[in-house]
Design a protein around this motif. Structure first.
Motif, short mmCIF file in Angstrom:
data_model
loop_
_atom_site.label_atom_id
_atom_site.label_comp_id
_atom_site.label_asym_id
_atom_site.label_seq_id
_atom_site.Cartn_x
_atom_site.Cartn_y
_atom_site.Cartn_z
N VAL A 1 -0.33 15.24 -0.62
CA VAL A 1 -0.83 13.91 -0.95
C VAL A 1 -0.41 12.93 0.13
O VAL A 1 0.76 12.87 0.51
CB VAL A 1 -0.30 13.44 -2.32
N GLN A 2 -1.37 12.15 0.63
CA GLN A 2 -1.13 11.17 1.67
C GLN A 2 -1.16 9.75 1.08
O GLN A 2 -1.80 9.51 0.05
CB GLN A 2 -2.19 11.29 2.77
N LYS A 3 -0.51 8.83 1.77
CA LYS A 3 -0.43 7.46 1.25
C LYS A 3 -1.81 6.83 1.11
O LYS A 3 -2.07 6.05 0.18
CB LYS A 3 0.48 6.59 2.14
N GLU A 4 -2.73 7.17 2.03
CA GLU A 4 -4.08 6.61 1.94
C GLU A 4 -4.78 7.04 0.66
O GLU A 4 -5.57 6.28 0.08
CB GLU A 4 -4.90 7.03 3.16
N GLU A 5 -4.49 8.26 0.21
CA GLU A 5 -5.10 8.75 -1.03
C GLU A 5 -4.55 8.00 -2.23
O GLU A 5 -5.30 7.67 -3.17
CB GLU A 5 -4.85 10.25 -1.16
N ILE A 6 -3.26 7.72 -2.23
CA ILE A 6 -2.65 6.97 -3.32
C ILE A 6 -3.24 5.57 -3.38
O ILE A 6 -3.58 5.06 -4.47
CB ILE A 6 -1.12 6.90 -3.14
N GLN A 7 -3.41 4.94 -2.23
CA GLN A 7 -3.94 3.58 -2.18
C GLN A 7 -5.41 3.51 -2.55
O GLN A 7 -5.88 2.47 -3.01
CB GLN A 7 -3.69 2.98 -0.80
N ARG A 8 -6.14 4.60 -2.37
CA ARG A 8 -7.53 4.62 -2.83
C ARG A 8 -7.62 4.63 -4.35
O ARG A 8 -8.58 4.13 -4.93
CB ARG A 8 -8.25 5.86 -2.27
N VAL A 9 -6.62 5.23 -4.98
CA VAL A 9 -6.62 5.33 -6.44
C VAL A 9 -6.04 4.08 -7.09
O VAL A 9 -6.69 3.43 -7.91
CB VAL A 9 -5.84 6.58 -6.90
#
Length: 291
Positions: free
Chosen positions: A4-12
């Motif tokens: 899991v990457q930070k960009e994925e967390i911020q998309r959610v």
């Protein structure tokens, strides 16, 4: 396996619109907590509310209702034996979580069957704990809902037919493909993996550890997943489940810096702070720069 990457967390986890109201963030129905497992469904409900769920209703043994309201006045609750009300609530819910603390019995098997008959493709149905055991014992046909399974290793053995020694990345990937397309499976273990049928590559967590090996950890995760599933329509259900699962272990890892064992309810208390941090891109960046 992906990480899991930070960009994925911020998309959610995104900021809420100023015009938001509770109906925008999921109408959840949580079912479980039959004697003597009342704490399981309460911990799931606490996690769901702290994850931002708009409305949370719990169907459980009536003996649990006083404790539920004491710990979580934000949740509604009713007697699981009230089948007419249960059927009504199933039809109203956007997300249904079945299984935390749900004992295997003929009555609960009938409840699961009723849920399978009532749910639609517009609803998310999360099967955890006792619901997985009841499903395997009954051989019910899976409903046409958006399905999420959260099995630990022995439950994954029941679902997949893979014994513990055979639950390799390759074998689990193959087993996942036998589920209806789009089904999400959280294969819980020392290195939790998250899969969705129809995609070959899954996610594997690089956070978490033995400080999470305590009762109620899986119930809290199931509640978090339900809370995230009811929100964040800008991304897929799979992405919501991945990020909820990651955040659960990331919070635990952070707490373990000062605690030998991390309690599930302590994780729940931290969820809103972590969601606030990740919804604020500037704050995440400044934190990384300080490190």
């Amino acid at each position: 396996m992906r990480r899991v990457q930070k960009e994925e967390i911020q998309r959610v986890i995104v900021k809420r619109p100023m015009t938001s109201y509770k109906g925008d963030f999921g109408r959840l129905l949580l079912i479980g907590g039959t004697y003597p497992y009342g704490g399981a469904i309460i911990m799931a409900a606490i996690a769901a509310v702290h994850s931002g769920a708009g409305l949370v209703t719990v169907a459980t043994d009536p003996d649990n209702l006083t404790a539920l309201h004491s710990h979580l006045p934000e949740a509604m609750g009713f007697d699981l034996a009230d089948h007419e009300l249960l059927c009504e609530q199933v039809q109203k819910a956007s997300v249904i979580l079945v299984g935390p603390g749900l004992k295997e019995s003929n009555e609960n098997q009938a409840i699961l069957h009723m849920i399978f008959e009532q749910v639609s493709s517009q609803q998310v149905l999360i099967l955890d704990g006792g619901a997985i055991s009841l499903l395997v014992a009954s051989q019910f046909e899976l409903p046409k809902a958006q399905l999420v399974f959260t099995p630990h290793q022995k439950e994954w053995e029941k679902l997949s037919g893979l014994d513990l020694a055979s639950q390799t990345e390759e074998k689990s990937r193959e087993a996942v493909q036998s589920f209806p397309k789009g089904t999400v499976i959280v294969e819980k273990g020392p290195h939790t993996r998250i899969w969705t049928s129809g995609q070959e590559e899954g996610y594997q967590l690089d956070v978490g550890g033995p400080y999470q090996a305590t009762g109620g950890m899986g119930d809290t995760l199931a509640g978090m997943i339900a809370g995230f599933a009811g929100q964040f329509p800008q991304v897929s259900l799979y992405e919501r489940v991945v990020v909820a699962t990651y955040l659960h272990s990331a919070i635990a890892e952070d707490l373990s810096k000062e605690a030998y064992v991390v309690l599930p309810t302590t994780i729940s208390q931290e969820i809103p702070k972590w969601m606030k941090k990740w919804s604020d891109k500037d704050q995440v960046t400044s934190t990384e720069n300080r490190e």
